[in-house]
Motif scaffolding. Structure first.
Motif, PDB file in Angstrom:
ATOM      1  N   GLU A  75     -10.031  -6.281  -4.621  1.00  0.00           N
ATOM      2  CA  GLU A  75     -10.218  -4.922  -4.209  1.00  0.00           C
ATOM      3  C   GLU A  75      -9.809  -4.318  -2.786  1.00  0.00           C
ATOM      4  N   PHE A  76      -9.767  -3.028  -2.750  1.00  0.00           N
ATOM      5  CA  PHE A  76      -9.576  -2.609  -1.320  1.00  0.00           C
ATOM      6  C   PHE A  76     -10.698  -2.770  -0.613  1.00  0.00           C
ATOM      7  N   ARG A 117     -11.483  -3.765   4.035  1.00  0.00           N
ATOM      8  CA  ARG A 117     -11.317  -4.481   5.367  1.00  0.00           C
ATOM      9  C   ARG A 117     -11.885  -5.753   5.372  1.00  0.00           C
ATOM     10  N   HIS A 168       3.721  -3.482   5.355  1.00  0.00           N
ATOM     11  CA  HIS A 168       3.013  -3.590   4.101  1.00  0.00           C
ATOM     12  C   HIS A 168       3.419  -4.697   3.419  1.00  0.00           C
ATOM     13  N   THR A 198      -2.409  -7.501  -1.286  1.00  0.00           N
ATOM     14  CA  THR A 198      -1.773  -6.859  -0.108  1.00  0.00           C
ATOM     15  C   THR A 198      -2.347  -6.781   0.795  1.00  0.00           C
ATOM     16  N   TYR A 199      -1.658  -6.680   2.145  1.00  0.00           N
ATOM     17  CA  TYR A 199      -2.343  -6.121   3.416  1.00  0.00           C
ATOM     18  C   TYR A 199      -1.280  -5.467   4.382  1.00  0.00           C
ATOM     19  N   ILE A 243      -6.677  -4.200   6.710  1.00  0.00           N
ATOM     20  CA  ILE A 243      -6.840  -3.276   5.706  1.00  0.00           C
ATOM     21  C   ILE A 243      -5.885  -4.249   4.531  1.00  0.00           C
ATOM     22  N   THR A 244      -6.649  -4.329   3.154  1.00  0.00           N
ATOM     23  CA  THR A 244      -6.224  -5.273   2.241  1.00  0.00           C
ATOM     24  C   THR A 244      -6.364  -4.460   0.898  1.00  0.00           C
ATOM     25  N   GLY A 245      -5.704  -5.052  -0.052  1.00  0.00           N
ATOM     26  CA  GLY A 245      -5.829  -4.323  -1.405  1.00  0.00           C
ATOM     27  C   GLY A 245      -5.141  -2.877  -1.275  1.00  0.00           C
ATOM     28  N   GLU A 246      -5.192  -2.185  -2.586  1.00  0.00           N
ATOM     29  CA  GLU A 246      -4.769  -0.841  -2.666  1.00  0.00           C
ATOM     30  C   GLU A 246      -6.025   0.130  -2.921  1.00  0.00           C
ATOM     31  N   ARG A 247      -6.022   1.168  -2.374  1.00  0.00           N
ATOM     32  CA  ARG A 247      -7.138   2.116  -2.536  1.00  0.00           C
ATOM     33  C   ARG A 247      -6.775   2.687  -4.130  1.00  0.00           C
ATOM     34  N   LYS A 248      -7.950   2.892  -4.724  1.00  0.00           N
ATOM     35  CA  LYS A 248      -7.668   3.306  -6.052  1.00  0.00           C
ATOM     36  C   LYS A 248      -7.780   4.933  -6.079  1.00  0.00           C
TER      37      LYS A 248
END
Length: 494
Positions: A237-238, A240, A414, A436-437, A489-494
């Motif tokens: 999940e997106f 920090r 990224h 991802t980060y 910042i990790t993950g991708e924002r939905k």
């Protein structure tokens, strides 16, 4: 007299001849042997069995501040090759705006041989394929859709001479290996888990590395097991959180956001049209706080068996061990002789005292450019991976890249990784997929809060670093420990 001895004698005579005509500097690299073998099994079938064998001579001439280069694979055409290089230099000198200089150096006499116990080229094709097939069989499972097992072997014999009287012999050997397994996850997306042959930094660099269970041969069951868990895992999940990089991912982080931006020719703008520039300037050295005080980075690292260990660079400069970043402070770059002189001239002061021995060419028919050697984060004092996990409240552990996007000046990045393990309240919990980060390079390294000890440090091998026009693919190494960065910042924002 052997053919190689005759070629070396002719090289020496032509260097003297071109120098006598007025060249400021002349050198030649004679590849008497350059062999590469690649084997690939794809789902157990032999997908590639490629061997290339080449030899030749590359000649550089510096004339009134401009380089000329020429190469030939025909020893009978050696005199003409020197003449072409000299003529190319004369023509370029009519257009040059910033005259280059190699400076004056005492002659260097020496040799370097990669330590090898078993030469891979003495191992039969039958035995190599039998070994790779055993690994492929170990990767097999009903849930696994695709399997790849890869091996690459290189051997080069290089003789270097220049107009300063230097003579150097290098016998270099490299071994690379990789296994990949792929499966579909619960959403029908392909997931992968891989393992690359690595080095401890000690010992030899022959076939024995490939068959070593710790370094490569013993990891198939782990790869298969982790892929099975990954396919059933929820996505990251997106948010920090802290990010702990294992060496399989940490080496790419170092490669893209420390190694490339610290190549001096990039800093001077020579790669802008292809590979990009650097956020680092000549006024950054000794002033720029690149990372936290836990970050110390060296070039070379005196590693016996890494692809970035070669003894002497293609300027004839002995490879040396020195710091690029000292407790967070940027102090040096990856440099060659001509680039050092140009940088100091442009800065109007001595930014660099001497070449870092980073002039390298991928073959006899390419001219040397500034390249990474072994770029290493030095081990720290924050213990083992378990110790670092225990000190982490909310984070992820990530390993092995699947995608990367980097700013043209390496100012931000990224990365997507194969796998993540969640860390909550000092304990490793579940596996997460599609991790991802991202971050801005300086902000990211300044958030470095933990560096593992020597037990977490290993040398990841890279055999596909591309740079230059025409493109040159180079082999390098990265020694990295486990490292932790906070508030990423990790993950991708939905």
């Amino acid at each position: 007299m052997t053919e190689a001895a005759e070629v070396k004698k002719e090289i020496s005579g032509n260097i003297s001849r071109i120098s006598g005509e007025g060249a400021a500097y002349v050198d030649a690299r004679y590849y008497s042997e350059d062999i590469s073998e690649t084997l690939v099994l794809y789902d157990g079938d032999l997908e590639a069995n490629d061997t290339t064998v080449q030899s030749g001579i590359g000649v550089r001439v510096l004339w009134e501040g401009a380089w000329g280069f020429a190469a030939t694979s025909d020893p009978a055409g050696l005199r003409a090759c020197f003449d072409r290089a000299a003529q190319n230099a004369r023509t370029a000198s009519e257009l040059v705006k910033e005259p280059l200089s190699m400076g004056k150096k005492d002659p260097v006499k020496g040799s370097y041989t990669t330590p090898v116990e078993v030469d891979p080229f003495t191992v039969s094709l039958q035995d190599k394929l039998a070994f790779l097939t055993r690994l492929d069989n170990q990767l097999k499972d009903e849930s696994i859709l695709k399997r790849i097992v890869y091996a690459n072997f290189m051997k080069r014999k290089i003789h270097f001479q220049n107009s300063e009287g230097s003579e150097i012999q290098k016998d270099l050997a490299h071994v690379f290996g990789m296994m990949i397994a792929m499966a579909l996850d619960s959403d029908g997306e392909m997931q992968r888990r891989s393992m690359n042959l690595y080095s401890t930094g000690d010992g030899t660099a022959g076939w024995e590395m490939m068959t070593n269970p710790d370094l490569f041969a013993g990891h198939a069951d782990r790869v298969k097991s982790e892929l099975s868990q990954l396919a059933a895992a929820p996505p990251l999940e997106f948010g920090r959180r802290s990010v702990i990089l294992l060496p399989g991912q940490g080496h790419l982080q170092v490669h893209e956001t420390i190694g490339h931006p610290l190549e001096l020719d990039r800093i001077l703008g020579y790669e802008l049209s292809y590979a990009g520039g650097s956020f680092v300037g000549l006024d950054s050295f000794g002033k720029l706080q690149y990372g936290s005080e836990k970050l110390s980075v060296s070039s070379y690292g005196d590693i016996d068996n890494a692809p970035g260990s070669f003894g002497f660079d293609d300027d004839g400069t002995p490879e040396r061990d020195y710091l690029l970043i000292d407790r967070g402070l940027l102090v040096n770059a990856l440099t060659s002789r001509a680039m050092v002189n140009e940088a100091n001239k442009k800065a109007g002061r001595e930014v660099f005292r001497q070449s870092g021995g980073a002039a390298r060419a991928t073959s006899f028919y390419r001219a040397p450019i500034d390249r990474m050697t072994n770029i290493n984060i030095l081990p720290g004092c924050d213990g083992t991976l378990d110790d670092i996990i225990a000190s982490t409240e909310d984070g992820i552990i990530v390993d092995n890249p699947v995608s990367w996007s980097i700013g043209s000046n390496r100012e931000h990045f990224h990365f997507g990784c194969e796998i993540a393990w969640e860390v909550k309240d000092g304990k490793r919990t579940r596996i997460l997929r599609n991790p991802t980060y991202q971050g801005h390079t300086l902000e990211f390294y300044r958030s470095l809060s933990a560096v593992g000890d020597s037990s977490t440090w290993r040398v990841e091998q890279v055999n596909n670093c591309g740079k230059g026009e025409p493109n040159q693919v180079m082999q390098i190494g990265h020694g990295v420990p486990v490292v932790k960065f906070d508030d990423v910042i990790t993950g991708e924002r939905k």
